[in-house]
Write a protein that holds these residues in place. Structure first.
Motif, PDB file in Angstrom:
ATOM      1  N   ASN A 170      23.645  21.403  69.529  1.00  0.00           N
ATOM      2  CA  ASN A 170      24.281  20.768  70.693  1.00  0.00           C
ATOM      3  C   ASN A 170      23.688  21.183  72.038  1.00  0.00           C
ATOM      4  OD1 ASN A 170      26.271  18.738  70.132  1.00  0.00           O
ATOM      5  ND2 ASN A 170      27.431  20.329  69.079  1.00  0.00           N
ATOM      6  N   THR A 171      22.459  21.661  72.043  1.00  0.00           N
ATOM      7  CA  THR A 171      21.780  21.914  73.312  1.00  0.00           C
ATOM      8  C   THR A 171      20.811  20.754  73.534  1.00  0.00           C
ATOM      9  OG1 THR A 171      20.161  23.307  72.177  1.00  0.00           O
ATOM     10  CG2 THR A 171      22.034  24.430  73.211  1.00  0.00           C
ATOM     11  N   PRO A 172      20.428  20.497  74.778  1.00  0.00           N
ATOM     12  CA  PRO A 172      19.680  19.268  75.074  1.00  0.00           C
ATOM     13  C   PRO A 172      18.417  19.031  74.247  1.00  0.00           C
ATOM     14  CG  PRO A 172      20.454  20.260  77.107  1.00  0.00           C
ATOM     15  CD  PRO A 172      20.766  21.233  75.997  1.00  0.00           C
ATOM     16  N   THR A 173      17.487  19.970  74.225  1.00  0.00           N
ATOM     17  CA  THR A 173      16.221  19.735  73.523  1.00  0.00           C
ATOM     18  C   THR A 173      16.433  19.691  72.014  1.00  0.00           C
ATOM     19  OG1 THR A 173      15.037  20.799  75.335  1.00  0.00           O
ATOM     20  CG2 THR A 173      13.822  20.499  73.296  1.00  0.00           C
ATOM     21  N   CYS A 174      17.306  20.547  71.499  1.00  0.00           N
ATOM     22  CA  CYS A 174      17.588  20.543  70.058  1.00  0.00           C
ATOM     23  C   CYS A 174      18.198  19.211  69.636  1.00  0.00           C
ATOM     24  CB  CYS A 174      18.523  21.695  69.690  1.00  0.00           C
ATOM     25  SG  CYS A 174      17.787  23.319  69.978  1.00  0.00           S
ATOM     26  N   THR A 175      19.054  18.664  70.481  1.00  0.00           N
ATOM     27  CA  THR A 175      19.674  17.374  70.183  1.00  0.00           C
ATOM     28  C   THR A 175      18.641  16.259  70.182  1.00  0.00           C
ATOM     29  OG1 THR A 175      21.782  18.119  71.109  1.00  0.00           O
ATOM     30  CG2 THR A 175      21.447  15.735  70.935  1.00  0.00           C
ATOM     31  N   VAL A 176      17.749  16.242  71.166  1.00  0.00           N
ATOM     32  CA  VAL A 176      16.698  15.216  71.216  1.00  0.00           C
ATOM     33  C   VAL A 176      15.816  15.308  69.972  1.00  0.00           C
ATOM     34  CG1 VAL A 176      14.612  14.478  72.460  1.00  0.00           C
ATOM     35  CG2 VAL A 176      16.691  15.005  73.738  1.00  0.00           C
ATOM     36  N   GLU A 177      15.426  16.521  69.596  1.00  0.00           N
ATOM     37  CA  GLU A 177      14.575  16.718  68.421  1.00  0.00           C
ATOM     38  C   GLU A 177      15.271  16.221  67.150  1.00  0.00           C
ATOM     39  OE1 GLU A 177      12.389  20.354  65.963  1.00  0.00           O
ATOM     40  OE2 GLU A 177      13.851  20.840  67.518  1.00  0.00           O
ATOM     41  N   ASP A 185      16.505   9.218  63.795  1.00  0.00           N
ATOM     42  CA  ASP A 185      16.074   7.842  64.062  1.00  0.00           C
ATOM     43  C   ASP A 185      14.877   7.432  63.209  1.00  0.00           C
ATOM     44  OD1 ASP A 185      18.120   7.842  65.910  1.00  0.00           O
ATOM     45  OD2 ASP A 185      16.789   8.003  67.660  1.00  0.00           O
ATOM     46  N   GLU A 186      14.040   8.391  62.832  1.00  0.00           N
ATOM     47  CA  GLU A 186      12.844   8.112  62.024  1.00  0.00           C
ATOM     48  C   GLU A 186      13.027   8.534  60.561  1.00  0.00           C
ATOM     49  OE1 GLU A 186      10.381   6.378  63.226  1.00  0.00           O
ATOM     50  OE2 GLU A 186      11.173   6.372  65.260  1.00  0.00           O
ATOM     51  N   TYR A 187      14.254   8.830  60.191  1.00  0.00           N
ATOM     52  CA  TYR A 187      14.549   9.339  58.850  1.00  0.00           C
ATOM     53  C   TYR A 187      14.060   8.396  57.753  1.00  0.00           C
ATOM     54  CZ  TYR A 187      17.256  11.491  55.061  1.00  0.00           C
ATOM     55  OH  TYR A 187      17.641  12.094  53.897  1.00  0.00           O
ATOM     56  N   THR A 188      14.294   7.103  57.911  1.00  0.00           N
ATOM     57  CA  THR A 188      13.872   6.130  56.903  1.00  0.00           C
ATOM     58  C   THR A 188      12.357   6.153  56.738  1.00  0.00           C
ATOM     59  OG1 THR A 188      15.767   4.751  57.439  1.00  0.00           O
ATOM     60  CG2 THR A 188      14.008   3.703  56.219  1.00  0.00           C
ATOM     61  N   VAL A 189      11.634   6.203  57.842  1.00  0.00           N
ATOM     62  CA  VAL A 189      10.169   6.249  57.803  1.00  0.00           C
ATOM     63  C   VAL A 189       9.703   7.527  57.102  1.00  0.00           C
ATOM     64  CG1 VAL A 189       8.069   6.355  59.221  1.00  0.00           C
ATOM     65  CG2 VAL A 189       9.951   4.863  59.904  1.00  0.00           C
TER      66      VAL A 189
END
Length: 150
Positions: A42-49, A55-59
């Motif tokens: 729940n920190t900004p960079t960890c959340t983005v990562e 979002d790319e899990y399927t790929v």
């Protein structure tokens, strides 16, 4: 800090995920595995990562990868993080830092003029035989899945 390198055998870890399930390296035998270490849920960079990997899990799965996130957060914090952002992969609650130390990602860090010990943001790609084939130590959170696939 003695971080594992390409060519090293991945440590045969065992830890609990956000739901209290036991997760072991051997669970992924015969599969490619991405183990990403991050400092804090729940920190900004960890959340983005973590969201980029979501979002790319399927790929990533189409390319044969399974994913595990690891931090020293409690199972409750990991569970809240996973639910809040709907992550499709397990998050290990490595409170005692067994997995973190086994991969060598705990060490001295510098942030805003302070020096302290903490988890370094490092990702390991492990092949079907349990050998580390890629280490990403300069993680770019917004395009992390691309870094894994390139």
């Amino acid at each position: 800090m003695n971080t594992l390198k390409v060519g090293n055998k991945a440590p045969n870890f065992e830890s609990l995920d956000e739901q209290g399930n036991t997760v072991k390296l051997s669970d992924f035998k015969g599969k490619k595995l991405v183990v990403f270490f991050y400092p804090k849920a729940n920190t900004p960079t960890c959340t983005v990562e973590a969201c980029n990997l979501r979002d790319e899990y399927t790929v990533l799965q189409e390319q044969g990868y399974e994913i595990l996130g690891v931090s020293a957060d409690t199972a409750k914090k990991q569970s809240n993080f996973k639910k809040k952002f709907n992550f499709p992969y397990p998050l290990l609650a490595d409170v005692d830092k067994t997995v973190i130390n086994a991969f060598g990602v705990w060490g001295e860090k510098k942030f805003m003029g302070r020096t302290f010990d903490g988890i370094h943001r490092v990702t390991f790609v492990i092949d079907e035989e349990g050998v580390i084939v890629k280490v990403i130590d300069k993680v770019k959170a917004k395009i992390h899945a691309h870094q894994i696939l390139e």
